[in-house]
Design a protein around this motif. Sequence first.
Motif, mmCIF file in Angstrom:
data_model
loop_
_atom_site.group_PDB
_atom_site.id
_atom_site.type_symbol
_atom_site.label_atom_id
_atom_site.label_comp_id
_atom_site.label_asym_id
_atom_site.label_seq_id
_atom_site.Cartn_x
_atom_site.Cartn_y
_atom_site.Cartn_z
ATOM 1 N N LEU A 217 0.503 -38.143 38.949
ATOM 2 C CA LEU A 217 1.323 -37.063 38.386
ATOM 3 C C LEU A 217 1.989 -36.314 39.527
ATOM 4 O O LEU A 217 1.322 -35.892 40.471
ATOM 5 C CB LEU A 217 0.460 -36.096 37.573
ATOM 6 C CG LEU A 217 1.171 -34.821 37.082
ATOM 7 C CD1 LEU A 217 2.228 -35.150 36.029
ATOM 8 C CD2 LEU A 217 0.173 -33.813 36.528
ATOM 9 N N GLU A 218 3.297 -36.176 39.435
ATOM 10 C CA GLU A 218 4.063 -35.400 40.416
ATOM 11 C C GLU A 218 4.894 -34.371 39.663
ATOM 12 O O GLU A 218 5.679 -34.718 38.778
ATOM 13 C CB GLU A 218 4.995 -36.305 41.231
ATOM 14 C CG GLU A 218 4.301 -37.172 42.257
ATOM 15 C CD GLU A 218 4.011 -36.447 43.563
ATOM 16 O OE1 GLU A 218 4.467 -35.287 43.703
ATOM 17 O OE2 GLU A 218 3.332 -37.032 44.418
ATOM 18 N N ASP B 20 4.985 -26.736 42.320
ATOM 19 C CA ASP B 20 4.807 -28.117 42.743
ATOM 20 C C ASP B 20 3.314 -28.442 42.692
ATOM 21 O O ASP B 20 2.491 -27.648 43.150
ATOM 22 C CB ASP B 20 5.299 -28.327 44.178
ATOM 23 C CG ASP B 20 6.779 -28.047 44.337
ATOM 24 O OD1 ASP B 20 7.588 -28.909 43.974
ATOM 25 O OD2 ASP B 20 7.119 -26.935 44.819
ATOM 26 N N LEU B 21 2.996 -29.610 42.137
ATOM 27 C CA LEU B 21 1.605 -30.060 42.180
ATOM 28 C C LEU B 21 1.573 -31.575 42.028
ATOM 29 O O LEU B 21 2.522 -32.190 41.555
ATOM 30 C CB LEU B 21 0.745 -29.382 41.104
ATOM 31 C CG LEU B 21 1.062 -29.630 39.625
ATOM 32 C CD1 LEU B 21 0.364 -30.887 39.103
ATOM 33 C CD2 LEU B 21 0.614 -28.437 38.784
ATOM 34 N N SER B 22 0.470 -32.155 42.449
ATOM 35 C CA SER B 22 0.293 -33.601 42.329
ATOM 36 C C SER B 22 -1.162 -33.889 42.004
ATOM 37 O O SER B 22 -2.053 -33.094 42.310
ATOM 38 C CB SER B 22 0.707 -34.320 43.618
ATOM 39 O OG SER B 22 -0.120 -33.918 44.698
ATOM 40 N N LEU B 23 -1.379 -35.047 41.384
ATOM 41 C CA LEU B 23 -2.719 -35.416 40.963
ATOM 42 C C LEU B 23 -2.828 -36.927 40.952
ATOM 43 O O LEU B 23 -1.934 -37.625 40.469
ATOM 44 C CB LEU B 23 -2.986 -34.864 39.554
ATOM 45 C CG LEU B 23 -4.419 -34.891 39.028
ATOM 46 C CD1 LEU B 23 -5.328 -34.039 39.898
ATOM 47 C CD2 LEU B 23 -4.460 -34.402 37.583
ATOM 48 N N GLY C 219 4.897 -42.901 38.435
ATOM 49 C CA GLY C 219 6.153 -43.343 39.024
ATOM 50 C C GLY C 219 7.372 -43.241 38.130
ATOM 51 O O GLY C 219 8.501 -43.433 38.590
ATOM 52 N N GLU C 220 7.173 -42.922 36.852
ATOM 53 C CA GLU C 220 8.291 -42.816 35.914
ATOM 54 C C GLU C 220 8.681 -41.356 35.729
ATOM 55 O O GLU C 220 7.830 -40.501 35.474
ATOM 56 C CB GLU C 220 7.922 -43.412 34.563
ATOM 57 C CG GLU C 220 9.032 -43.268 33.523
ATOM 58 C CD GLU C 220 8.616 -43.702 32.131
ATOM 59 O OE1 GLU C 220 9.432 -43.587 31.207
ATOM 60 O OE2 GLU C 220 7.456 -44.154 31.969
#
Length: 266
Positions: free
Chosen positions: A4-5, A23-26, A64-65
């Motif tokens: 997840l971006e 902004d966050l990523s997982l 990635g989508e």
Amino acid sequence: MSFLEVKNITKKFDKTDVLKGVDLSLEKGQVLSIIGSSGSGKTTLLRCLNFLETPDTGEIFVDGECIFDSSDTAKRSFKEIREKRLSFGLVFQSFNLFPQYTVKKNLVLAPQLRAKEDVKANKLGKAVLKEKYEEIDKKADEILASVGLSEKKDFYPCQLSGGQQQRVSIARALMLDPDILFFDEPTSALDPEITGEVLKVIKGLAAHNMTMIIVTHEMNFAHEVSDKIIFMDEGIVAVEGTPDEIFESKNERLHHFLSAFGNTNT
């Protein structure tokens, strides 16, 4: 790229900036907890990620989508929005169960409607629909068993405790196989003595590598279950890190917030 971006998500209501560039990523299988004071933007962020609100700016990527890009101004149909929303499961703090349906009917309703639409769109026969319904029925039984509610499948929500209703909400979210499961203060409407049964279910999901984002005020639980935690303050991610990094942080605002829970290191 992470599973997840989330990039530069902003949201304004009237003249109030609620999200100011989040902004966050997982990674897949990780658990992210979001903490912060009321009004910091936590729930609005969850609603934006689930398409219950539309961000003013930003991008959202899953595996990635790109599933949201604010620069893409094409008007989306309800069906397109619903399909994107299916990537995520959301468990509300107020359960949101259908009171007129039994526990099991609450679980199978959405998958059955989806199966019926799929059969109709692809011009498949009644035998295929029957088979799909049987698969959905079996899956519902398995998920109810996993949350300890097999014996309650024919009960109505009004016949259940708050903790049982919340476990039904979790089971219902799992029925659609979400890529990421979101919880918005899942224990805030519960009495303290039954909070543990819901947290136990969430811990079980974490142990099975369910990717989850949890907005919570249960600090000890967040420390125990999370791979990473973000502290939101005034619409931004003010501090981000592992549980130990968060609870040992010297950030003044975070320290003040945690002190209300007795979770600071001095």
